[in-house]
Design an enzyme around this catalytic site. Structure first.
Site, short mmCIF file in Angstrom:
data_model
loop_
_atom_site.label_atom_id
_atom_site.label_comp_id
_atom_site.label_asym_id
_atom_site.label_seq_id
_atom_site.Cartn_x
_atom_site.Cartn_y
_atom_site.Cartn_z
N SER A 53 -5.91 1.45 7.21
CA SER A 53 -4.89 1.43 6.15
C SER A 53 -3.49 1.47 6.74
O SER A 53 -2.54 1.06 6.08
CB SER A 53 -5.10 2.59 5.18
OG SER A 53 -5.17 3.81 5.88
N GLY A 54 -3.35 1.94 7.97
CA GLY A 54 -2.05 1.91 8.64
C GLY A 54 -1.50 0.51 8.80
O GLY A 54 -0.30 0.30 8.90
N CYS A 63 3.67 6.77 11.46
CA CYS A 63 2.63 7.64 10.90
C CYS A 63 1.96 8.54 11.94
O CYS A 63 1.77 9.74 11.71
CB CYS A 63 1.57 6.81 10.18
SG CYS A 63 0.96 5.41 11.11
N HIS A 123 -5.59 9.26 9.89
CA HIS A 123 -5.51 9.16 11.35
C HIS A 123 -5.96 10.49 11.96
O HIS A 123 -5.55 11.56 11.49
CB HIS A 123 -4.06 8.93 11.80
CG HIS A 123 -3.52 7.57 11.52
ND1 HIS A 123 -4.28 6.53 11.02
CD2 HIS A 123 -2.27 7.06 11.70
CE1 HIS A 123 -3.52 5.45 10.90
NE2 HIS A 123 -2.30 5.73 11.29
N LYS A 159 6.32 4.24 20.55
CA LYS A 159 6.92 4.90 19.39
C LYS A 159 6.62 6.40 19.45
O LYS A 159 7.49 7.23 19.20
CB LYS A 159 6.33 4.34 18.09
CG LYS A 159 6.87 3.00 17.64
CD LYS A 159 6.12 2.56 16.37
CE LYS A 159 6.41 1.11 16.02
NZ LYS A 159 5.48 0.60 14.97
N ALA A 185 0.84 -1.21 0.00
CA ALA A 185 0.00 0.00 0.00
C ALA A 185 0.87 1.25 0.00
O ALA A 185 0.61 2.19 -0.77
CB ALA A 185 -0.93 -0.01 1.22
#
Lengths: 342, 342
Positions: A161-162, A131, A244, A215, A16
Site C-alpha cells: 500500500s506504500g 512512511c 510496515h 530517505k 489512497a
C-alpha cells in the site's frame, strides 16, 4: 488561537492517502469550516465520502487556493513542487506528503510527537516525512533523549500500500492468477511481489542504496535535529497489504536495559508497546492496519555491543506513515496558533 | 577412497526435506549401492519416487541400520536423539538435519564450502546446521578469511517451507479463504501468516530472543571456528513459500570495498553474485527456489562504521538450507574417505 475554524483543501483526494486523509479528518472531527477535495483534471468530478456526505472532487488550478487556510497535499512530487508555493503565496499553510520539500533546509520536516517545535519556523510549507521514517523516529525519540543514539541498523518489511492503490491491486491479481495456475504479470513492480521479497524500494542511487534507504538516513537526522546519528538501512518490499514492519538495531551512548526501553516507550505519546513473547504477543502488520499508534515489541538487549537494543516496530503506513501524521501536523499548527485563519 | 559404493538410509523420507533429499541424491547421481527410505510407523508403506522407480518407505526400528554405511536423518529432534547413536553404533555415519546434535562439542557442524576439515573428527554423527545459518555462513566465509568479521547484525525473511509441508498448506489455505471472504484459521503458526510478518520463529528463550535467533548466534561461531564473531539476529517469518532472504550488516577488522566483496564472493564455491541494481537484478526468493547456490546481492559499503558492508543473501531453504547440504556432507565424507563401506 484563532476563534474561526480554517478552510481546508485536500489535494490528491482520490488517491489512497488522500482518501485516508478525509477519513482521518472525519474520525478526529478536525475543526474545519469547510473541507474541499481537489485532484487532477483526470479524477475531477469523482465523489469522495466525508461525514455522511459525498463531496465532489474539483480540478486543481493555480487559483484554487484563494480563501483557504490549510492545504493538505498528497498528489506526488510534481504537483507539490508546482502548487505548494502557489498555495503558500495565497496564504495557505501547506502540509505536503511528497518527498519534494523534505530536505529543503527552509522547510520543517515534522512528526508531531518528535519535533513539533520545528513548526514555529515554517515558511508556509511543512513536509511530512517518508512512511518508514515516521514510525521509526517515534520509537527512537524517547531513546535518543534518554541515552543518545549513536548508530542504527534497520531492515524494513514494507507493505505494498506504500506504493499506492495500483500496487494493492497488483498483489491481489498476482496471488489470484497464481492460485488459478496462470502466469504472473508485473506492471507496478519490476518483479513478482506475490510470495516474494523485493530488496528494492524507490530508485537506486549511485552509492548502491535506494532512495528509500537514503530517505531514512537523511530524514531521521533532520527530524531528530541531530546530524551525528548514524543510520544504515535495507528497505524491502514484502507481500503484505497494510502495515510496515521494521527490525531496528540501536547503539546508544548510555546503557539502557530492555526494561528501561519498554517503560520509556510505553510512556511516550503515540506508542503502544506489545511485548509479551511468552504469550506470542508482538506487533504484527495485520493488527496495526487501521490503528493510529506506532507499535513496538521484541525489545531486547543486544549483547554484541556495550549499549545495544533490538526492537520490532510496526505501524499502518497509510495512517501514521502518511494521512494521520499530516492531519496531526495541521492540528498542531492550529493548537500553536501557527495558521492565520482568514 | 573405498571402491565399493555405500548403502544409504534416508530417515524421515516422507517429509518435505526427506523428499528433497531423494531428489538431490538422484539429481547428483549420488554413488550409492542402494537407497532405502525410512519413516515412522504412521508413514511406512508410502511410496516415494527415486530414479524413475517407486521406493516403499520402511518403518524405522532399532535394528534398521544393519548393513548400512550412511544414514541421512531428517525426522525431527526426538528421532535423531534416539536413533542417531543407534545408527552410529551399527557402523553408519549419520548426517543429521535436526537441531539435536548441533551444539554437542563432540559432533562436527558442517557446511562443506566452509569447514569440511571438521568432518575429520566426526564420532559417527555429523550435524547439518540450521537453514538460515547455512546460507549466511557460506557468504560470510570468504569475507572472514580476508578481513576478519567482528560483528554481524542480521534480519531474516524466512519462507514457510522451513516449518514443513503443513505450513505450506496453511499459507495456501489462508490466502484462499481470505480471497473468498472467509475467516482465517491458524494451526501451524500462532497467528495469520498470509499477508503478514511474524517476528517469531521457534520458541522464545529467557533472554527475549527466539531459539532460531540463538541458533544463528551459536552455530555461526561453531561452523566458522571462531568464538570472537559477534552476531545479533532478528528472525522473521514472511508469506513466501520457498527461499529464505537475509539482510546482513557486517563489521570487519580490515577495510573491504563493495568491489572487493563482490569479487571474493563471486569466486567462492557455492555462491552466485547477482548485483546489478541498475538493471533491477538482485537475489529474490522466487528465483532461488529449486537452485543449489547461495545468491548474494545489494553489496554496498556501510559508511556508518569504518569497515562495514551490507548485503542481501537468498537461498532455497529446503535445498542448500537442508537437503542439499546434507547430501554434500555425505559426498565430502566419501571423497575424504571418512566412510568405511562394509
Amino acid at each position: 488561537m484563532s476563534t474561526k475554524n480554517p478552510r481546508v483543501a485536500v489535494v490528491g483526494a482520490t488517491g489512497a492517502v488522500g482518501r485516508e486523509m478525509l477519513k482521518v479528518l472525519e474520525q478526529r472531527d478536525f475543526p474545519a469550516s469547510e473541507i474541499v477535495p481537489f485532484s487532477s483534471a483526470r479524477s475531477a468530478g469523482t465523489k469522495v465520502p466525508y461525514k455522511g456526505e459525498e463531496l465532489t472532487v474539483i480540478e486543481l488550478k493555480e487559483d484554487s487556493f484563494e480563501g483557504f487556510d490549510i492545504a493538505l497535499f498528497s498528489a506526488g512530487g510534481g504537483t507539490s513542487t508546482k502548487f505548494a508555493p502557489i498555495a503558500a503565496k495565497a496564504g495557505c499553510v501547506v502540509v505536503d506528503n511528497s518527498s519534494a520539500w523534505r530536505m529543503d533546509p527552509k522547510v520543517p520536516l515534522v512528526v508531531p510527537e518528535v519535533n513539533p517545535e520545528d513548526l514555529e519556523w515554517h515558511p508556509g510549507i511543512i513536509a511530512n516525512p517518508n512512511c518508514s521514517t515516521i514510525q521509526m523516529v517515534v520509537a527512537l525519540k524517547p531513546i535518543h533523549d534518554e541515552a543518545k543514539i549513536k548508530r542504527i541498523v534497520v531492515s524494513t518489511y514494507q507493505a505494498v500500500s506504500g506504493t499506492g492503490q495500483k500496487a494493492i491491486t497488483e498483489l491481489e491479481t498476482q496471488v489470484s492468477r497464481l492460485f488459478n495456475g496462470k502466469d504472473v504479470v508485473s506492471d507496478v513492480y519490476p518483479h513478482q511481489i506475490a510470495f516474494n521479497c523485493l530488496p528494492h524500494i524507490d530508485v537506486f542511487e549511485d552509492n548502491g542504496y535506494t532512495k528509500e534507504e537514503m530517505k531514512m538516513v537523511n530524514e531521521t537526522k533532520k527530524i531528530m535535529g541531530d546530524d551525528s546519528i548514524k543510520l544504515t538501512a535495507t528497505a524491502v518490499r514484502v507481500p503484505v497489504f497494510y502495515g510496515h514492519s521494521e527490525s531496528v538495531n540501536i547503539e546508544t551512548e548510555e546503557k539502557l536495559t530492555a526494561v528501561d526501553c519498554r517503560n520509556m516507550l510505553a510512556n511516550f505519546p503515540g506508542i503502544t508497546v506489545i511485548d509479551y513473547p511468552e504469550k506470542t504477543h508482538y506487533p504484527m502488520a495485520i493488527d496495526c492496519a487501521g490503528e493510529d499508534d506506532v507499535f513496538v515489541g521484541r525489545i531486547r538487549e543486544d549483547e554484541t555491543i556495550d549499549n545495544g537494543i533490538n526492537m520490532w516496530i510496526v505501524s499502518d503506513n497509510i495512517r501514521k506513515g502518511a494521512a494521520l501524521n499530516t492531519v496531526q501536523i495541521a492540528e498542531t499548527l492550529i493548537k500553536r496558533d501557527l495558521v492565520r485563519v482568514k
